[in-house]
Motif scaffolding. Structure first.
Motif, PDB file in Angstrom:
ATOM      1  N   ALA A 166      62.039  97.125 -67.249  1.00  0.00           N
ATOM      2  CA  ALA A 166      61.169  96.973 -66.247  1.00  0.00           C
ATOM      3  C   ALA A 166      61.285  98.012 -64.918  1.00  0.00           C
ATOM      4  O   ALA A 166      60.651  98.788 -64.607  1.00  0.00           O
ATOM      5  N   VAL A 167      62.786  97.884 -64.664  1.00  0.00           N
ATOM      6  CA  VAL A 167      63.086  98.893 -63.444  1.00  0.00           C
ATOM      7  C   VAL A 167      62.908 100.235 -63.856  1.00  0.00           C
ATOM      8  O   VAL A 167      62.160 101.012 -63.124  1.00  0.00           O
ATOM      9  N   ILE A 168      63.298 100.786 -65.234  1.00  0.00           N
ATOM     10  CA  ILE A 168      63.180 102.036 -65.387  1.00  0.00           C
ATOM     11  C   ILE A 168      61.786 102.391 -65.692  1.00  0.00           C
ATOM     12  O   ILE A 168      61.134 103.311 -65.265  1.00  0.00           O
TER      13      ILE A 168
ATOM     14  N   ARG B 291      60.420 102.846 -61.899  1.00  0.00           N
ATOM     15  CA  ARG B 291      61.160 104.205 -61.413  1.00  0.00           C
ATOM     16  C   ARG B 291      60.373 105.309 -61.919  1.00  0.00           C
ATOM     17  O   ARG B 291      60.123 106.306 -61.260  1.00  0.00           O
ATOM     18  N   ALA B 292      60.167 105.269 -63.324  1.00  0.00           N
ATOM     19  CA  ALA B 292      59.709 106.352 -63.985  1.00  0.00           C
ATOM     20  C   ALA B 292      58.112 106.787 -63.429  1.00  0.00           C
ATOM     21  O   ALA B 292      57.646 107.900 -63.288  1.00  0.00           O
ATOM     22  N   TYR B 293      57.448 105.831 -63.164  1.00  0.00           N
ATOM     23  CA  TYR B 293      56.142 106.003 -62.493  1.00  0.00           C
ATOM     24  C   TYR B 293      56.022 106.519 -61.299  1.00  0.00           C
ATOM     25  O   TYR B 293      55.453 107.435 -61.178  1.00  0.00           O
ATOM     26  N   LEU B 294      57.181 106.217 -60.428  1.00  0.00           N
ATOM     27  CA  LEU B 294      57.198 106.625 -59.204  1.00  0.00           C
ATOM     28  C   LEU B 294      57.707 107.946 -59.228  1.00  0.00           C
ATOM     29  O   LEU B 294      57.214 108.912 -58.422  1.00  0.00           O
TER      30      LEU B 294
ATOM     31  N   ARG C 112      63.339 111.360 -55.051  1.00  0.00           N
ATOM     32  CA  ARG C 112      63.378 111.595 -56.739  1.00  0.00           C
ATOM     33  C   ARG C 112      64.743 111.290 -56.978  1.00  0.00           C
ATOM     34  O   ARG C 112      65.141 110.589 -58.038  1.00  0.00           O
ATOM     35  N   ARG C 113      66.025 111.771 -56.173  1.00  0.00           N
ATOM     36  CA  ARG C 113      67.374 111.498 -56.691  1.00  0.00           C
ATOM     37  C   ARG C 113      67.631 109.768 -56.581  1.00  0.00           C
ATOM     38  O   ARG C 113      68.330 109.383 -57.709  1.00  0.00           O
TER      39      ARG C 113
ATOM     40  N   LEU D  81      65.446 107.529 -57.156  1.00  0.00           N
ATOM     41  CA  LEU D  81      64.841 106.978 -58.418  1.00  0.00           C
ATOM     42  C   LEU D  81      65.581 107.280 -59.556  1.00  0.00           C
ATOM     43  O   LEU D  81      65.722 106.319 -60.395  1.00  0.00           O
ATOM     44  N   MET D  82      65.955 108.482 -59.747  1.00  0.00           N
ATOM     45  CA  MET D  82      67.017 109.154 -60.958  1.00  0.00           C
ATOM     46  C   MET D  82      68.211 108.087 -61.055  1.00  0.00           C
ATOM     47  O   MET D  82      68.657 107.671 -61.932  1.00  0.00           O
ATOM     48  N   GLU D  83      68.760 107.692 -59.730  1.00  0.00           N
ATOM     49  CA  GLU D  83      69.963 107.234 -59.737  1.00  0.00           C
ATOM     50  C   GLU D  83      69.867 105.705 -60.217  1.00  0.00           C
ATOM     51  O   GLU D  83      70.667 104.867 -61.044  1.00  0.00           O
ATOM     52  N   ASP D  84      68.848 105.268 -59.651  1.00  0.00           N
ATOM     53  CA  ASP D  84      68.232 103.692 -60.236  1.00  0.00           C
ATOM     54  C   ASP D  84      68.185 103.725 -61.738  1.00  0.00           C
ATOM     55  O   ASP D  84      68.758 102.708 -62.600  1.00  0.00           O
ATOM     56  N   VAL D  85      67.405 104.738 -62.259  1.00  0.00           N
ATOM     57  CA  VAL D  85      67.133 104.808 -63.831  1.00  0.00           C
ATOM     58  C   VAL D  85      68.511 104.848 -64.484  1.00  0.00           C
ATOM     59  O   VAL D  85      68.885 103.981 -65.379  1.00  0.00           O
ATOM     60  N   GLN D  86      69.335 105.657 -64.198  1.00  0.00           N
ATOM     61  CA  GLN D  86      70.566 105.973 -64.481  1.00  0.00           C
ATOM     62  C   GLN D  86      71.492 104.734 -64.885  1.00  0.00           C
ATOM     63  O   GLN D  86      71.947 104.190 -65.671  1.00  0.00           O
TER      64      GLN D  86
END
Ligand code: ADP
Length: 567
Positions: free
Chosen positions: A366-368, A371-374, A384-385, A387-392
């Protein structure tokens, strides 16, 4: 005269005749297999000499006796040598009229076999009723007849009946007692094949049957399927791979309610384990019953010792069939219930596993997703960085859980460790090393204690994995200022690896559950972990024939103690 062309269509063969033809074909086929036995019997003069039966050889051309054994000489009142040269008509009066149903005749390759009641003449003139088994053998160098003669005179029948009666009642009573005893012994066996084996063995050793075979009914495939039986030498034989179709046999008729399955034949073909006829003798077949249900057949014959059938043997086998049927059916039912329970438990575990996986993956996914949407909508490099870190981080989380699951499954399915000599002090040192920096950071004291030189046989990689997990757990559940101590303890024939912390501890009602796969004490706090760590530790320890235990006091700390046998 009709030519071939003008011949009308041949009329259909009437049904009874057709049936009779089929029967004759069957008999001929059966006796093709008997040929070697007949040959052997015909040439085995020595055998007949010692037999209870009278035996005569008669030249077919001259009709005179060319050989005779002692039994026939005694029966007819002649000396053995005196019988040679006698014309057979002077000895054999006529075929008797009694017992017409007992007359049988077979033909095979021109060789004829007849079994019939007859009268033979004693030297002093009186006649003796006998039963003749006459085999006419056509050979390249002439033809001869072999007579096997069984005394059926009243005194002989009486003698036989008396001999039979002598102790049959007593024998039957004692066999029933034995049957009762072995039933109790058999009912204690809880493995199906062991039970079948024991039924056959007890039937021979305790109930006195000569050979026993056990066949189970498979209604779906219309087969009788082998279990265990006795071979020609009396040894137990595994016949589980064998089967025969029962469609054309009396089993079919029994199942259709036309005949009784328990039956007795006094002059039946006896088969070897290649299903070849090896002899004629008596044969009893009794159904194995579970209540009314037909479970299979028990078969007994007298191939080995050739003893005459005792009059209680059919009844005894019938009772034994009921015992065997009930015990085997009971065990099958018990095994089925066990398998069902196992299946049920397995399904439950898988269900829990899948539910847990679903839960564990849903949050990071759900988090991914958000974050991908944003990410798709943001141009700000800093945002963006982040958000990318969150996804990772979430991907890392999924990866951690997946790795632990794969490891858990791998250890479960390959429990055999590859043991070698492992120095425990070295292993503990190696396990603690990666956590030293973390401990220093969190103000935790990490100490190792215990005598050096303790060697165990273990799979070093797996044992390292288990100890590391305990150290990591201890570090993660101990607040700053606390202590984590790893100590090695020597017992008489075992060694202990204890990991003690001064951390938060575990509530008593949780202690038993923390080793369960996917169990986590505080869902929110430990979300980043798989919940499989301790399950993996326990699998590893048990694969080493060891145990793991935990003692804990909430608020003051826990000790996880591994105990491994010293070999
Ligand atoms: P995970 O792999 O998620 O850490 P574990 O199977 O290792 O799961 O542990 C199961 C639970 O046991 C954890 O959720 C944790 O709360 C608890 N636990 C394990 N070790 C300790 C410890 N040393 N002190 C307190 N609680 C512990």
């Amino acid at each position: 005269m009709l030519t071939e062309d003008s011949q009308p269509d041949s009329p259909p063969i009437p049904e009874p005749i057709e049936r009779r033809l089929r029967e004759l074909e069957w008999i001929a086929a059966d006796y093709a297999r008997l040929k070697p036995i007949i040959e052997r019997t015909a040439h085995g003069g020595a055998l007949e000499q010692s037999s209870d039966f009278g035996a005569l050889y008669v030249d077919l051309i001259t009709g005179r006796v060319i050989d005779a054994n002692r039994a026939i000489a005694d029966l007819l009142g002649w000396g053995q040598a005196e019988l040679i040269g006698q014309p057979i008509e002077s000895l054999e009066e006529s075929a008797a009229e009694a017992e017409p149903e007992a007359s049988r005749r077979y033909v095979e390759n021109g060789n004829e076999i007849r079994i019939y009641p007859a009268l033979f003449r004693h030297r002093d003139g009186h006649t003796i009723p006998v039963r003749v088994n006459c085999r006419q053998l056509n050979k390249p160098d002439g033809a001869l007849r072999y007579y096997q003669i069984e005394d059926r005179s009243l005194p002989s029948l009486l003698r036989e009946a008396l001999r039979q009666r002598d102790d049959v009642d007593f024998q039957f009573a004692s066999r029933l007692k034995v049957l009762n005893e072995i039933t109790i012994a058999l009912s204690r066996i809880d493995d199906f094949d062991d039970l079948c084996r024991a039924i056959v063995q007890a039937g021979i050793e305790n109930l006195g049957f000569d050979r026993i075979g056990m066949w189970f009914h498979d209604p779906e495939r219309a087969l009788m399927v082998g279990s265990f039986g006795t071979d020609e030498t009396g040894h137990l034989r595994d016949e589980r791979g064998e089967s025969w179709r029962y469609e054309d046999t009396y089993i079919m008729e029994y199942l259709q309610g036309k005949v009784e399955a328990a039956y007795t034949l006094y002059d039946a073909p006896l088969y070897d384990h290649h299903h070849q006829v090896i002899e004629h003798g008596w044969h009893i077949a009794a159904p194995m019953l579970d209540g009314e249900r037909f479970v299979g057949m028990l078969m007994a014959d007298n191939y080995r010792h050739k003893h005459p059938m005792k009059n209680f043997e059919p009844e005894l086998l019938r009772l034994y069939g009921i015992v065997a049927g009930q015990l085997t059916a009971l065990l099958r039912a018990r095994e089925r219930a066990f398998v069902n329970r196992l299946d049920h438990a397995r399904t439950q575990v898988i269900g829990q596993f899948v539910a847990a996986i679903g839960h564990d993956f849903r949050t990071p996914l759900a988090v991914i997703n958000t974050r991908a949407y944003l990410l798709a909508r943001s141009d700000d490099p800093a945002q963006r960085r982040t958000l990318m870190e969150d996804v990772q981080a979430q991907v890392q989380q999924i990866n951690t859980i997946l790795t632990a699951m794969l490891e858990f499954v791998a250890i479960q399915s390959d429990l055999e460790p590859r043991p070698e000599a492992v120095d425990l002090a070295e292993l503990v040192e190696q396990a603690a090393q990666p956590y030293r920096a973390l401990c220093a950071e969190n103000d935790l004291r990490l100490t190792l204690e215990g005598e050096p030189g303790l060697i165990v046989q273990a799979d070093p990689e797996r044992l390292l994995r288990a100890v590391s997990e305990l150290i990591q757990n201890a570090c993660e559940h101990t607040p700053p200022g606390g202590q984590v101590r790893v100590s090695l303890v020597r017992h008489d024939s075992a060694v202990g690896i204890h990991v003690t912390d001064t951390g938060i501890g575990i509530a008593p009602d949780q202690v038993d559950r923390i080793f369960q796969p996917l169990y986590r004490v505080d869902q929110a706090r430990t979300e980043r972990r798989s919940g499989l760590g301790l399950a993996i530790v326990r699998s590893i320890v048990e694969a080493h024939h060891g145990q793991i235990a935990v003692t804990s006091t909430p608020g003051s700390g826990s000790t996880f103690a591994i105990r491994l046998p010293l070999r």
